[in-house]
Enzyme design. Structure first.
Site, PDB file in Angstrom:
ATOM      1  N   ILE A  96      20.980   0.861 -30.803  1.00 54.38           N
ATOM      2  CA  ILE A  96      21.025   2.198 -30.220  1.00 54.38           C
ATOM      3  C   ILE A  96      19.616   2.764 -30.355  1.00 54.38           C
ATOM      4  O   ILE A  96      19.133   2.969 -31.454  1.00 54.38           O
ATOM      5  CB  ILE A  96      22.089   3.095 -30.881  1.00 54.38           C
ATOM      6  CG1 ILE A  96      22.072   4.494 -30.272  1.00 54.38           C
ATOM      7  CG2 ILE A  96      21.956   3.116 -32.390  1.00 54.38           C
ATOM      8  CD1 ILE A  96      23.221   5.372 -30.696  1.00 54.38           C
ATOM      9  N   TYR A  97      18.943   2.906 -29.222  1.00 54.61           N
ATOM     10  CA  TYR A  97      17.548   3.334 -29.221  1.00 54.61           C
ATOM     11  C   TYR A  97      17.323   4.379 -28.147  1.00 54.61           C
ATOM     12  O   TYR A  97      17.889   4.295 -27.055  1.00 54.61           O
ATOM     13  CB  TYR A  97      16.612   2.149 -28.946  1.00 54.61           C
ATOM     14  CG  TYR A  97      16.510   1.184 -30.102  1.00 54.61           C
ATOM     15  CD1 TYR A  97      15.661   1.445 -31.172  1.00 54.61           C
ATOM     16  CD2 TYR A  97      17.249   0.014 -30.114  1.00 54.61           C
ATOM     17  CE1 TYR A  97      15.561   0.562 -32.236  1.00 54.61           C
ATOM     18  CE2 TYR A  97      17.155  -0.876 -31.167  1.00 54.61           C
ATOM     19  CZ  TYR A  97      16.301  -0.604 -32.230  1.00 54.61           C
ATOM     20  OH  TYR A  97      16.211  -1.476 -33.279  1.00 54.61           O
ATOM     21  N   GLY A 106      19.374  15.089 -28.536  1.00 50.76           N
ATOM     22  CA  GLY A 106      20.811  14.892 -28.402  1.00 50.76           C
ATOM     23  C   GLY A 106      21.217  13.604 -27.715  1.00 50.76           C
ATOM     24  O   GLY A 106      22.412  13.326 -27.562  1.00 50.76           O
ATOM     25  N   GLY A 108      20.748  10.430 -28.725  1.00 55.32           N
ATOM     26  CA  GLY A 108      21.367   9.491 -29.674  1.00 55.32           C
ATOM     27  C   GLY A 108      22.822   9.834 -29.903  1.00 55.32           C
ATOM     28  O   GLY A 108      23.692   8.954 -29.927  1.00 55.32           O
ATOM     29  N   ASN A 135      15.606   3.726 -43.406  1.00 53.71           N
ATOM     30  CA  ASN A 135      15.731   4.669 -42.296  1.00 53.71           C
ATOM     31  C   ASN A 135      16.759   5.737 -42.686  1.00 53.71           C
ATOM     32  O   ASN A 135      17.883   5.773 -42.192  1.00 53.71           O
ATOM     33  CB  ASN A 135      16.131   3.947 -41.006  1.00 53.71           C
ATOM     34  CG  ASN A 135      15.982   4.837 -39.793  1.00 53.71           C
ATOM     35  OD1 ASN A 135      15.886   6.045 -39.900  1.00 53.71           O
ATOM     36  ND2 ASN A 135      15.977   4.216 -38.621  1.00 53.71           N
ATOM     37  N   TYR A 142      24.262   9.057 -38.938  1.00 50.51           N
ATOM     38  CA  TYR A 142      25.540   8.352 -38.878  1.00 50.51           C
ATOM     39  C   TYR A 142      26.565   8.963 -39.841  1.00 50.51           C
ATOM     40  O   TYR A 142      27.743   9.082 -39.499  1.00 50.51           O
ATOM     41  CB  TYR A 142      25.352   6.863 -39.162  1.00 50.51           C
ATOM     42  CG  TYR A 142      24.445   6.176 -38.172  1.00 50.51           C
ATOM     43  CD1 TYR A 142      24.593   6.361 -36.799  1.00 50.51           C
ATOM     44  CD2 TYR A 142      23.407   5.349 -38.596  1.00 50.51           C
ATOM     45  CE1 TYR A 142      23.748   5.747 -35.889  1.00 50.51           C
ATOM     46  CE2 TYR A 142      22.562   4.725 -37.690  1.00 50.51           C
ATOM     47  CZ  TYR A 142      22.735   4.935 -36.339  1.00 50.51           C
ATOM     48  OH  TYR A 142      21.902   4.325 -35.439  1.00 50.51           O
TER      49      TYR A 142
END
Length: 173
Positions: A96-97, A106, A108, A135, A142
């Site tokens: 996911i980049y 927003g 991501g 990270n 998350y």
């Protein structure tokens, strides 16, 4: 917010390679040697490797677009395409980049919401992912979405062995 999320086909391999290399370099380039980055970009993100992943019936790539411009991308895996076997009830968010100029806007979150929606559509019980142990911003992101750590694994980048934290989100059925 982006105006479309489109699934990729083999015809998109070169575009996928461009954004994959750009976003991986942007995210991890400062933390790795030039040799390790070059190895990863030339091997793991080669046209041949990406085409093979696009041809896998259990892997799904998506572009997030705003006004026709690709601002980010997502790779989802199920079944035997998962990078770690989590069984048939799982959907993996392997990549996911978001492009550098579009971070913290927003996008991501929009990609993660889409991944979770796809997990429901595919009748999965949980979504999981790996995130580099250093990270911390991504880990907090998350966690805010309901993911919790459940394990870890090694990620090899050229000659470097790095630890990824594995996180998962249980879905309400």
């Amino acid at each position: 917010m982006a105006d479309s999320i489109v699934q990729l086909t083999v015809a998109d391999t070169e575009k996928l390679q461009t954004i994959s290399r750009e976003t991986f370099q942007d995210t991890f380039g400062a933390y790795n040697t030039d040799d390790d980055m070059e190895w990863y970009l030339n091997n793991e993100l080669s046209l041949k490797r990406l085409q093979g992943q696009l041809e896998n019936a259990h892997s799904f790539f998506y572009f997030l677009k705003q006004n026709g411009q690709v601002v980010g991308y997502l790779k989802l895996n199920i079944n035997d395409a998962q990078s770690e076997d989590q069984g048939g009830d799982a959907l993996e968010v392997e990549r996911i980049y978001v492009r550098p100029d579009y971070k913290r806007l927003g996008y991501g979150r929009q990609l993660m919401d889409f991944a979770i929606k796809r997990a429901y559509q595919l009748d999965k019980k949980f979504v999981w992912l790996g995130v580099w142990e250093y990270n911390h911003a991504a880990q907090k992101f998350y966690e805010a979405l309901g993911f919790t750590q459940f394990d870890d694994h090694l990620f090899t980048l050229g000659g470097a062995r790095q630890r990824d934290v594995l996180m998962r989100k249980e879905l309400r059925v």
